[in-house]
Design a protein around this motif. Structure first.
Motif, PDB file in Angstrom:
ATOM      1  N   ASP A  76       1.617 -82.500 -39.693  1.00  0.00           N
ATOM      2  CA  ASP A  76       2.449 -82.385 -40.894  1.00  0.00           C
ATOM      3  C   ASP A  76       1.967 -83.344 -41.980  1.00  0.00           C
ATOM      4  OD1 ASP A  76       4.013 -80.450 -39.730  1.00  0.00           O
ATOM      5  OD2 ASP A  76       5.643 -81.819 -39.168  1.00  0.00           O
ATOM      6  N   GLY A  77       1.603 -84.557 -41.568  1.00  0.00           N
ATOM      7  CA  GLY A  77       1.104 -85.523 -42.546  1.00  0.00           C
ATOM      8  C   GLY A  77      -0.188 -85.060 -43.183  1.00  0.00           C
ATOM      9  N   LEU A  78      -1.061 -84.479 -42.385  1.00  0.00           N
ATOM     10  CA  LEU A  78      -2.328 -83.961 -42.901  1.00  0.00           C
ATOM     11  C   LEU A  78      -2.092 -82.819 -43.882  1.00  0.00           C
ATOM     12  CD1 LEU A  78      -5.399 -84.187 -42.742  1.00  0.00           C
ATOM     13  CD2 LEU A  78      -5.340 -82.589 -40.813  1.00  0.00           C
ATOM     14  N   ALA A  79      -1.139 -81.963 -43.576  1.00  0.00           N
ATOM     15  CA  ALA A  79      -0.818 -80.865 -44.489  1.00  0.00           C
ATOM     16  C   ALA A  79      -0.333 -81.407 -45.825  1.00  0.00           C
ATOM     17  CB  ALA A  79       0.239 -79.961 -43.860  1.00  0.00           C
ATOM     18  N   GLU A  80       0.443 -82.491 -45.806  1.00  0.00           N
ATOM     19  CA  GLU A  80       0.931 -83.090 -47.054  1.00  0.00           C
ATOM     20  C   GLU A  80      -0.224 -83.690 -47.852  1.00  0.00           C
ATOM     21  OE1 GLU A  80       5.486 -84.421 -46.171  1.00  0.00           O
ATOM     22  OE2 GLU A  80       3.914 -85.699 -45.338  1.00  0.00           O
ATOM     23  N   LEU A  81      -1.172 -84.346 -47.172  1.00  0.00           N
ATOM     24  CA  LEU A  81      -2.333 -84.905 -47.860  1.00  0.00           C
ATOM     25  C   LEU A  81      -3.152 -83.798 -48.515  1.00  0.00           C
ATOM     26  CD1 LEU A  81      -3.589 -87.567 -45.263  1.00  0.00           C
ATOM     27  CD2 LEU A  81      -2.180 -87.949 -47.293  1.00  0.00           C
ATOM     28  N   ARG A  82      -3.364 -82.713 -47.816  1.00  0.00           N
ATOM     29  CA  ARG A  82      -4.136 -81.597 -48.376  1.00  0.00           C
ATOM     30  C   ARG A  82      -3.424 -80.972 -49.568  1.00  0.00           C
ATOM     31  NH1 ARG A  82      -6.043 -79.206 -42.479  1.00  0.00           N
ATOM     32  NH2 ARG A  82      -8.237 -79.863 -42.618  1.00  0.00           N
ATOM     33  N   GLU A  83      -2.102 -80.915 -49.509  1.00  0.00           N
ATOM     34  CA  GLU A  83      -1.356 -80.320 -50.616  1.00  0.00           C
ATOM     35  C   GLU A  83      -1.476 -81.178 -51.871  1.00  0.00           C
ATOM     36  OE1 GLU A  83       1.762 -79.297 -53.331  1.00  0.00           O
ATOM     37  OE2 GLU A  83       1.682 -81.206 -52.240  1.00  0.00           O
ATOM     38  N   ILE A  84      -1.462 -82.502 -51.706  1.00  0.00           N
ATOM     39  CA  ILE A  84      -1.613 -83.390 -52.859  1.00  0.00           C
ATOM     40  C   ILE A  84      -3.004 -83.233 -53.471  1.00  0.00           C
ATOM     41  CG2 ILE A  84      -1.650 -85.793 -53.638  1.00  0.00           C
ATOM     42  CD1 ILE A  84       0.373 -86.374 -51.342  1.00  0.00           C
ATOM     43  N   VAL A  85      -4.034 -83.184 -52.617  1.00  0.00           N
ATOM     44  CA  VAL A  85      -5.404 -83.004 -53.121  1.00  0.00           C
ATOM     45  C   VAL A  85      -5.531 -81.661 -53.836  1.00  0.00           C
ATOM     46  CG1 VAL A  85      -7.820 -82.752 -52.464  1.00  0.00           C
ATOM     47  CG2 VAL A  85      -6.444 -84.532 -51.418  1.00  0.00           C
ATOM     48  N   TRP A  86      -4.901 -80.627 -53.290  1.00  0.00           N
ATOM     49  CA  TRP A  86      -4.932 -79.320 -53.953  1.00  0.00           C
ATOM     50  C   TRP A  86      -4.373 -79.418 -55.367  1.00  0.00           C
ATOM     51  CZ3 TRP A  86      -0.828 -76.304 -55.756  1.00  0.00           C
ATOM     52  CH2 TRP A  86      -1.194 -75.024 -56.199  1.00  0.00           C
ATOM     53  N   ARG A  87      -3.315 -80.198 -55.545  1.00  0.00           N
ATOM     54  CA  ARG A  87      -2.752 -80.381 -56.890  1.00  0.00           C
ATOM     55  C   ARG A  87      -3.711 -81.165 -57.784  1.00  0.00           C
ATOM     56  NH1 ARG A  87       2.560 -83.217 -56.479  1.00  0.00           N
ATOM     57  NH2 ARG A  87       2.314 -83.432 -54.232  1.00  0.00           N
ATOM     58  N   MET A  88      -4.462 -82.099 -57.199  1.00  0.00           N
ATOM     59  CA  MET A  88      -5.488 -82.823 -57.959  1.00  0.00           C
ATOM     60  C   MET A  88      -6.562 -81.880 -58.489  1.00  0.00           C
ATOM     61  SD  MET A  88      -6.544 -86.252 -55.876  1.00  0.00           S
ATOM     62  CE  MET A  88      -5.623 -87.782 -55.955  1.00  0.00           C
ATOM     63  N   GLU A  89      -6.891 -80.861 -57.684  1.00  0.00           N
ATOM     64  CA  GLU A  89      -8.019 -79.975 -57.983  1.00  0.00           C
ATOM     65  C   GLU A  89      -7.670 -78.842 -58.938  1.00  0.00           C
ATOM     66  OE1 GLU A  89     -10.506 -80.251 -53.781  1.00  0.00           O
ATOM     67  OE2 GLU A  89      -8.777 -78.907 -53.924  1.00  0.00           O
ATOM     68  N   ARG A  90      -6.425 -78.687 -59.282  1.00  0.00           N
ATOM     69  CA  ARG A  90      -6.050 -77.581 -60.164  1.00  0.00           C
ATOM     70  C   ARG A  90      -6.739 -77.702 -61.521  1.00  0.00           C
ATOM     71  NH1 ARG A  90       0.297 -78.026 -60.266  1.00  0.00           N
ATOM     72  NH2 ARG A  90      -0.379 -80.188 -60.443  1.00  0.00           N
ATOM     73  N   PRO A  91      -7.138 -76.574 -62.101  1.00  0.00           N
ATOM     74  CA  PRO A  91      -7.782 -76.614 -63.429  1.00  0.00           C
ATOM     75  C   PRO A  91      -6.853 -77.214 -64.472  1.00  0.00           C
ATOM     76  CG  PRO A  91      -8.069 -74.464 -62.388  1.00  0.00           C
ATOM     77  CD  PRO A  91      -7.092 -75.203 -61.539  1.00  0.00           C
ATOM     78  N   GLY A  92      -7.427 -78.018 -65.330  1.00  0.00           N
ATOM     79  CA  GLY A  92      -6.671 -78.557 -66.452  1.00  0.00           C
ATOM     80  C   GLY A  92      -5.839 -79.787 -66.154  1.00  0.00           C
ATOM     81  N   VAL A  93      -5.981 -80.369 -64.968  1.00  0.00           N
ATOM     82  CA  VAL A  93      -5.231 -81.582 -64.650  1.00  0.00           C
ATOM     83  C   VAL A  93      -5.705 -82.723 -65.547  1.00  0.00           C
ATOM     84  CG1 VAL A  93      -4.800 -83.334 -62.885  1.00  0.00           C
ATOM     85  CG2 VAL A  93      -4.738 -80.913 -62.281  1.00  0.00           C
ATOM     86  N   GLU A  94      -4.766 -83.351 -66.238  1.00  0.00           N
ATOM     87  CA  GLU A  94      -5.108 -84.451 -67.142  1.00  0.00           C
ATOM     88  C   GLU A  94      -5.218 -85.758 -66.364  1.00  0.00           C
ATOM     89  OE1 GLU A  94      -5.827 -84.108 -70.237  1.00  0.00           O
ATOM     90  OE2 GLU A  94      -5.257 -82.002 -70.508  1.00  0.00           O
ATOM     91  N   ALA A  95      -5.811 -86.759 -67.017  1.00  0.00           N
ATOM     92  CA  ALA A  95      -6.062 -88.039 -66.362  1.00  0.00           C
ATOM     93  C   ALA A  95      -4.767 -88.682 -65.867  1.00  0.00           C
ATOM     94  CB  ALA A  95      -6.781 -88.982 -67.322  1.00  0.00           C
ATOM     95  N   GLU A  96      -3.711 -88.640 -66.666  1.00  0.00           N
ATOM     96  CA  GLU A  96      -2.461 -89.287 -66.277  1.00  0.00           C
ATOM     97  C   GLU A  96      -1.872 -88.627 -65.029  1.00  0.00           C
ATOM     98  OE1 GLU A  96       1.889 -90.480 -68.196  1.00  0.00           O
ATOM     99  OE2 GLU A  96       0.390 -89.443 -69.409  1.00  0.00           O
ATOM    100  N   GLU A  97      -1.895 -87.289 -64.979  1.00  0.00           N
ATOM    101  CA  GLU A  97      -1.386 -86.581 -63.814  1.00  0.00           C
ATOM    102  C   GLU A  97      -2.253 -86.859 -62.586  1.00  0.00           C
ATOM    103  OE1 GLU A  97       0.844 -83.679 -61.477  1.00  0.00           O
ATOM    104  OE2 GLU A  97       1.202 -85.132 -63.066  1.00  0.00           O
TER     105      GLU A  97
END
Length: 236
Positions: free
Chosen positions: A127-148
């Motif tokens: 479960d912890g690994l799934a949460e880490l992957r989900e956060i990284v997925w949000r990092m990788e989304r197109p258009g993510v700004e520096a602050e986010e």
């Protein structure tokens, strides 16, 4: 509910966010072993969470020896005997922004991070690994700004530290990270030094190395991650 807690509830485990808020309250109010923190009912109302969420937060803090629960009319949540870690929290709050440099904060964080990452690789759950992957997925989304990106970065590292059963390491690292996060994030963002694409790629490699569990891969991923902070002000 504070603005800080509201943000944490939107982005992470609700029970973990409430647990951290209670730990901050203990440090901010200078509470010591045996002091009453509050009743579960009143704190649940204050934090605006469900009964199940509050019960889970209490369980987490009890497992960490931060609090104990006393039933009855004069019962509630009380500070457990953990003087060293409580003093650490209070000392962190006593530090002023004027007396602590970003370089000092980064040095402390960088010294602890390899230990935290190695512990994550040893102890992270599915479960912890799934949460880490989900956060990284949000990092990788197109258009993510520096602050986010920086906000997600801090969320990822806090989540990594949750995996370790070493309470001293977890508490020390998370206290440092939560204290310096806004300062380092603001400086890095203002200096436009954040390479979001590279940072997301390196964090993805780190999480996947942790998932694979190969010690050599984990060490290589940690080394690549450490390079993000060289030169000072780079994107992590």
């Amino acid at each position: 509910m504070t603005r800080q807690l509201a943000g944490e509830l939107r982005t992470g485990s609700r029970a973990e966010s409430v647990a951290r808020a209670i730990e901050r309250r203990i440090a901010e109010q200078g509470l010591v072993a045996g002091d009453l923190i509050g009743t579960k009912a009143k704190m649940r109302e204050e934090y605006g969470v469900a009964v199940a969420t509050m019960n889970e937060a209490v369980r987490l803090l009890s497992d960490r020896s931060v609090i104990y629960v006393r039933p009855g009319v004069k019962g509630g949540l009380f500070v457990a005997s953990r003087p060293v870690l409580v003093r650490l929290g209070r000392k962190m709050l006593e530090l002023s922004g004027d007396s602590v440099s970003v370089a000092d904060c980064l040095m402390m964080r960088n010294a602890l991070e390899p230990l935290v990452m190695e512990e994550t690789a040893r102890h992270v759950t599915a479960d912890g690994l799934a949460e880490l992957r989900e956060i990284v997925w949000r990092m990788e989304r197109p258009g993510v700004e520096a602050e986010e990106y920086m906000r997600l970065n801090w969320e990822l590292h806090l989540k990594m530290a949750d995996a370790t059963p070493n309470q001293v390491l977890r508490h020390t690292y998370q206290s440092v990270l939560e204290y310096v996060g806004s300062r380092v994030q603001r400086v890095a963002t203002e200096q436009a030094a954040v390479d979001v694409i590279r940072g997301a790629r390196i964090h993805r490699a780190l999480v996947e190395a942790i998932a694979d569990g190969d010690p050599d891969e984990v060490r290589r991923a940690i080394a690549a991650h450490s390079a993000l902070t060289s030169p000072p002000g780079a994107g992590d």
